[in-house]
Design a protein around this motif. Structure first.
Motif, PDB file in Angstrom:
ATOM      1  N   LEU A   1       0.832  -1.207   0.000  1.00 17.66           N
ATOM      2  CA  LEU A   1       0.000   0.000   0.000  1.00 17.66           C
ATOM      3  C   LEU A   1       0.862   1.251   0.000  1.00 17.66           C
ATOM      4  CD1 LEU A   1      -2.775  -0.969   2.582  1.00 17.66           C
ATOM      5  CD2 LEU A   1      -3.021  -0.787   0.095  1.00 17.66           C
ATOM      6  N   SER A   2       1.884   1.250   0.840  1.00 10.07           N
ATOM      7  CA  SER A   2       2.768   2.411   0.935  1.00 10.07           C
ATOM      8  C   SER A   2       3.496   2.658  -0.382  1.00 10.07           C
ATOM      9  CB  SER A   2       3.776   2.194   2.065  1.00 10.07           C
ATOM     10  OG  SER A   2       4.639   3.290   2.189  1.00 10.07           O
ATOM     11  N   ALA A   3       4.028   1.605  -0.969  1.00  5.28           N
ATOM     12  CA  ALA A   3       4.759   1.745  -2.235  1.00  5.28           C
ATOM     13  C   ALA A   3       3.818   2.175  -3.361  1.00  5.28           C
ATOM     14  CB  ALA A   3       5.458   0.436  -2.582  1.00  5.28           C
ATOM     15  N   ALA A   4       2.595   1.638  -3.377  1.00  6.44           N
ATOM     16  CA  ALA A   4       1.641   1.997  -4.428  1.00  6.44           C
ATOM     17  C   ALA A   4       1.238   3.464  -4.355  1.00  6.44           C
ATOM     18  CB  ALA A   4       0.397   1.103  -4.328  1.00  6.44           C
ATOM     19  N   LYS A   5       1.239   4.007  -3.156  1.00  4.24           N
ATOM     20  CA  LYS A   5       0.897   5.421  -2.982  1.00  4.24           C
ATOM     21  C   LYS A   5       2.091   6.325  -3.257  1.00  4.24           C
ATOM     22  CE  LYS A   5      -2.683   4.500   0.435  1.00  4.24           C
ATOM     23  NZ  LYS A   5      -3.047   4.582   1.858  1.00  4.24           N
ATOM     24  N   GLY A   6       3.242   5.719  -3.563  1.00  4.50           N
ATOM     25  CA  GLY A   6       4.427   6.504  -3.870  1.00  4.50           C
ATOM     26  C   GLY A   6       5.130   7.066  -2.648  1.00  4.50           C
ATOM     27  N   LYS A   7       4.793   6.566  -1.473  1.00  5.91           N
ATOM     28  CA  LYS A   7       5.406   7.078  -0.243  1.00  5.91           C
ATOM     29  C   LYS A   7       6.835   6.577  -0.059  1.00  5.91           C
ATOM     30  CE  LYS A   7       1.147   7.615   2.418  1.00  5.91           C
ATOM     31  NZ  LYS A   7       0.463   7.240   3.658  1.00  5.91           N
ATOM     32  N   ALA A   8       7.152   5.444  -0.666  1.00 10.73           N
ATOM     33  CA  ALA A   8       8.480   4.842  -0.506  1.00 10.73           C
ATOM     34  C   ALA A   8       8.689   3.829  -1.615  1.00 10.73           C
ATOM     35  CB  ALA A   8       8.579   4.149   0.853  1.00 10.73           C
ATOM     36  N   SER A   9       9.940   3.470  -1.831  1.00 11.75           N
ATOM     37  CA  SER A   9      10.229   2.388  -2.765  1.00 11.75           C
ATOM     38  C   SER A   9       9.750   1.091  -2.124  1.00 11.75           C
ATOM     39  CB  SER A   9      11.733   2.309  -3.034  1.00 11.75           C
ATOM     40  OG  SER A   9      12.406   1.800  -1.888  1.00 11.75           O
ATOM     41  N   PRO A  10       9.548   0.030  -2.905  1.00 12.77           N
ATOM     42  CA  PRO A  10       9.124  -1.234  -2.314  1.00 12.77           C
ATOM     43  C   PRO A  10      10.057  -1.709  -1.192  1.00 12.77           C
ATOM     44  CG  PRO A  10       8.829  -1.329  -4.671  1.00 12.77           C
ATOM     45  CD  PRO A  10       9.558  -0.047  -4.381  1.00 12.77           C
ATOM     46  N   SER A  11      11.351  -1.624  -1.398  1.00 12.58           N
ATOM     47  CA  SER A  11      12.300  -2.079  -0.367  1.00 12.58           C
ATOM     48  C   SER A  11      12.208  -1.218   0.887  1.00 12.58           C
ATOM     49  CB  SER A  11      13.723  -2.059  -0.910  1.00 12.58           C
ATOM     50  OG  SER A  11      13.859  -2.984  -1.956  1.00 12.58           O
ATOM     51  N   GLU A  12      12.109   0.085   0.719  1.00 13.87           N
ATOM     52  CA  GLU A  12      11.984   0.984   1.868  1.00 13.87           C
ATOM     53  C   GLU A  12      10.671   0.746   2.610  1.00 13.87           C
ATOM     54  OE1 GLU A  12      14.433   4.828   0.058  1.00 13.87           O
ATOM     55  OE2 GLU A  12      12.274   4.667  -0.269  1.00 13.87           O
ATOM     56  N   ALA A  13       9.617   0.497   1.867  1.00  8.88           N
ATOM     57  CA  ALA A  13       8.313   0.260   2.479  1.00  8.88           C
ATOM     58  C   ALA A  13       8.313  -1.033   3.295  1.00  8.88           C
ATOM     59  CB  ALA A  13       7.231   0.212   1.400  1.00  8.88           C
ATOM     60  N   ILE A  14       8.955  -2.073   2.777  1.00  4.73           N
ATOM     61  CA  ILE A  14       9.050  -3.331   3.517  1.00  4.73           C
ATOM     62  C   ILE A  14       9.844  -3.129   4.795  1.00  4.73           C
ATOM     63  CG2 ILE A  14      10.044  -5.663   3.504  1.00  4.73           C
ATOM     64  CD1 ILE A  14       9.364  -5.723   0.466  1.00  4.73           C
ATOM     65  N   GLU A  15      10.974  -2.444   4.688  1.00  8.56           N
ATOM     66  CA  GLU A  15      11.810  -2.200   5.859  1.00  8.56           C
ATOM     67  C   GLU A  15      11.050  -1.406   6.923  1.00  8.56           C
ATOM     68  OE1 GLU A  15      15.957   0.032   7.024  1.00  8.56           O
ATOM     69  OE2 GLU A  15      15.760  -0.787   5.009  1.00  8.56           O
ATOM     70  N   SER A  16      10.345  -0.371   6.504  1.00  4.93           N
ATOM     71  CA  SER A  16       9.593   0.458   7.439  1.00  4.93           C
ATOM     72  C   SER A  16       8.491  -0.334   8.133  1.00  4.93           C
ATOM     73  CB  SER A  16       8.995   1.654   6.694  1.00  4.93           C
ATOM     74  OG  SER A  16       8.195   2.429   7.551  1.00  4.93           O
ATOM     75  N   ALA A  17       7.726  -1.081   7.365  1.00  3.07           N
ATOM     76  CA  ALA A  17       6.639  -1.869   7.941  1.00  3.07           C
ATOM     77  C   ALA A  17       7.182  -2.964   8.862  1.00  3.07           C
ATOM     78  CB  ALA A  17       5.785  -2.473   6.827  1.00  3.07           C
ATOM     79  N   ALA A  18       8.275  -3.592   8.480  1.00  2.00           N
ATOM     80  CA  ALA A  18       8.878  -4.631   9.309  1.00  2.00           C
ATOM     81  C   ALA A  18       9.376  -4.068  10.629  1.00  2.00           C
ATOM     82  CB  ALA A  18      10.010  -5.328   8.563  1.00  2.00           C
ATOM     83  N   GLU A  19       9.950  -2.867  10.590  1.00  2.00           N
ATOM     84  CA  GLU A  19      10.437  -2.251  11.831  1.00  2.00           C
ATOM     85  C   GLU A  19       9.288  -1.975  12.801  1.00  2.00           C
ATOM     86  OE1 GLU A  19      13.541  -1.978  12.953  1.00  2.00           O
ATOM     87  OE2 GLU A  19      14.165  -2.984  11.112  1.00  2.00           O
ATOM     88  N   VAL A  20       8.136  -1.544  12.285  1.00  2.00           N
ATOM     89  CA  VAL A  20       6.961  -1.335  13.136  1.00  2.00           C
ATOM     90  C   VAL A  20       6.553  -2.664  13.773  1.00  2.00           C
ATOM     91  CG1 VAL A  20       4.498  -0.750  13.154  1.00  2.00           C
ATOM     92  CG2 VAL A  20       6.116   0.681  11.884  1.00  2.00           C
ATOM     93  N   ALA A  21       6.498  -3.715  12.987  1.00  2.00           N
ATOM     94  CA  ALA A  21       6.113  -5.028  13.507  1.00  2.00           C
ATOM     95  C   ALA A  21       7.129  -5.545  14.527  1.00  2.00           C
ATOM     96  CB  ALA A  21       5.959  -6.024  12.357  1.00  2.00           C
TER      97      ALA A  21
END
Length: 105
Positions: free
Chosen positions: A63-83
């Motif tokens: 969702l984050s990457a599709a909205k252009g908020k981050a690259s796919p890799s950055e979005a995964i890293e960010s979401a994983a850190e929250v988890a």
């Protein structure tokens, strides 16, 4: 470049095949991060939490990457850190008890 062992090589090949089959051609996965997420989630809650966490993190990252908020890799890293922060507190307590406003994807 780090040499991959047989298990890591098979995992890399599988994730590449899977991402291509799903038409996600530019996805580079951090296997170590995803494994850490699955392991820590399973330890924090139970065995089922690992795969569930991986799916939810992937969905949030998509969702984050599709909205252009981050690259796919950055979005995964960010979401994983929250988890992973949530895993520090197990099934109860943690950042969600005070609200998630600072963790939005």
């Amino acid at each position: 470049m780090t040499e991959l062992n047989e298990e890591d090589l098979a995992l890399a090949q599988w994730s590449r095949r899977l991402s291509h089959a799903l038409q996600i051609l530019d996805l580079e996965l951090d296997h170590a991060l995803i494994r850490r997420l699955a392991k820590e989630s399973s330890e924090a809650v139970n065995d089922g939490a690992g795969p569930i966490s991986a799916v939810v993190v992937g969905y949030a990252a998509g969702l984050s990457a599709a909205k252009g908020k981050a690259s796919p890799s950055e979005a995964i890293e960010s979401a994983a850190e929250v988890a992973l922060k949530l895993c520090e507190h197990g099934a109860d307590g943690g950042p969600d008890s005070e609200g998630w406003s600072g963790t939005a994807q």
